[in-house]
Design an enzyme around this catalytic site. Structure first.
Site, short mmCIF file in Angstrom:
data_model
loop_
_atom_site.label_atom_id
_atom_site.label_comp_id
_atom_site.label_asym_id
_atom_site.label_seq_id
_atom_site.Cartn_x
_atom_site.Cartn_y
_atom_site.Cartn_z
CG ASP A 71 -1.98 -1.02 1.21
OD1 ASP A 71 -2.91 -0.85 0.42
OD2 ASP A 71 -1.90 -2.00 1.97
NE ARG A 139 -6.57 5.55 2.36
CZ ARG A 139 -7.11 4.33 2.56
NH1 ARG A 139 -7.96 4.15 3.59
NH2 ARG A 139 -6.82 3.33 1.76
CG HIS A 170 -11.36 0.71 -0.78
ND1 HIS A 170 -10.94 2.00 -0.61
CD2 HIS A 170 -10.43 -0.07 -0.18
CE1 HIS A 170 -9.81 2.01 0.09
NE2 HIS A 170 -9.47 0.76 0.36
CG HIS A 182 -8.96 -1.34 8.73
ND1 HIS A 182 -9.22 -0.28 7.89
CD2 HIS A 182 -7.89 -1.99 8.22
CE1 HIS A 182 -8.33 -0.30 6.90
NE2 HIS A 182 -7.52 -1.32 7.08
CG ASP A 254 -9.58 -3.92 1.86
OD1 ASP A 254 -8.38 -4.18 2.07
OD2 ASP A 254 -10.10 -2.82 2.12
#
Length: 353
Positions: A71, A139, A170, A182, A254
């Site tokens: 990443d 991001r 994503h 997460h 992911d």
């Protein structure tokens, strides 16, 4: 196609515990010849050590070297210590315009090429449409679909020109979530029309631009699939991404160890469902025991007829085609490019210092 176990193994990307290729990982790869590994901060070292590590990993299979992925977005998502150049996040870079976006993406790609990384899990194609979003925010390249797509695709093309593989993320869009996948399973309650106009729009452009890989979101979209998150949803991956959008590249999950998935499904069940939904490559980035369990479960699911062999063969063809592309286009850069004066000047320009 090779043996069933070898074919199934090629549909997995794993990790390793430290900064060197350890015995457990060697034994894992001997039994389960993975598509590759993803590097994190625990694997990072000085440039020479990192290049030695990637070469050791590539040496696990001389005929079709495993992909070494990372990443590498800049900003918060940066695994490498100095002297690697740490550029600001995508939103800051995008504010300087497309020329700087391309320059930064080229510089980042050249530094990765110097240590012989194959795949960067970037660019972010999400639209930063929710200020309360704890995981995307800066991001993203923009707060509108056009800005997000334009910045991300400029970065993609610059990275590809250096010979690296990229993975847009994503799908179908993580920008409007208010929670972190997460830690829990986010839900985006927008209607179909809004999802199509905002979340999905950058991915439609990425498909048209022939991006080679897209990563799924561990997010549920009730207007599209009322029960399953995108990673496990045939509606989103097979019907929408493959069917309506016409994507022909690799669909990567992911990390299936993230709690949005792991709190609800076992490693084996998650891997089976992800592949059945349309994923070609499934990620277990830390737990090698979970990865082994998942490979065993997928192999058993094929043997029992739950997963068609054709689905495994299709995914295997896509993944190995991508691995061979990287073999043909790999471009080595000198270690001296890492943290070089030109990159330092570019970084200072972007940071306004």
């Amino acid at each position: 196609m090779p043996t069933l176990r070898s074919a199934v193994a090629r549909l997995f990307l794993g990790g390793l515990p430290g900064p060197a290729l350890d015995g457990d990982t060697r034994r894992l790869y001997a039994d389960v010849p993975l598509a590759g590994v993803t590097l994190f901060r625990q694997n990072a070292g000085d440039p020479a050590s990192m290049r030695a590590l990637t070469r050791d990993l590539h040496g696990l299979d001389a005929e079709l070297p495993p992909l070494v992925a990372i990443d590498h977005e800049g900003g918060r998502v940066h695994r490498l210590a100095p002297p690697f150049t740490h550029f600001p996040p995508a939103a800051t870079v995008a504010a300087h315009g497309p020329r700087i976006v391309r320059a930064v993406a080229t510089a980042m790609a050249r530094e990765l090429a110097a240590i012989e990384i194959d795949l960067t899990f970037a660019p972010v194609l999400d639209v930063a449409s929710n200020r309360a979003n704890p995981i995307i925010g800066d991001r993203a390249y923009g707060t509108t679909p056009d800005a997000a797509a334009s910045g991300a695709l400029a970065a993609f093309r610059a990275t590809r020109a250096v010979g690296l593989l990229t993975c847009g993320k994503h799908f179908p869009g993580h920008g409007d979530t208010a929670t972190d996948s997460h830690l829990e399973l986010p839900v985006v309650d927008r209607n179909r029309r809004t999802l199509n106009a905002i979340e999905i729009a950058p991915f439609r452009r990425a498909v048209a631009a022939h991006i080679p890989m897209l990563m799924t979101a561990h997010v549920r979209y009730p207007a599209l699939d009322p029960t399953l998150p995108a990673t496990l949803s045939p509606v989103l991956l097979t019907q929408l991404l493959r069917g309506r959008l016409g994507f022909r590249g690799v669909i990567a999950s992911d990390d299936l160890e993230m709690r949005a998935i792991a709190d609800r499904w076992s490693a084996g069940e998650a891997a089976i469902r992800a592949l059945a939904a349309g994923c070609d490559l499934v990620l277990f980035c830390h737990r090698q025991d979970w990865l082994r369990t998942a490979v065993d479960a997928v192999e058993q699911a094929v043997g029992s007829g739950r997963l068609p062999e054709e689905r495994i063969a299709e995914a295997y063809r896509r993944v190995t085609k991508l691995m061979r592309w990287r073999q043909r286009h790999a471009r080595r850069e000198p270690l001296s490019v890492i943290g070089c004066p030109a990159h330092a000047r570019l970084n200072a320009t972007v940071r306004g210092s």
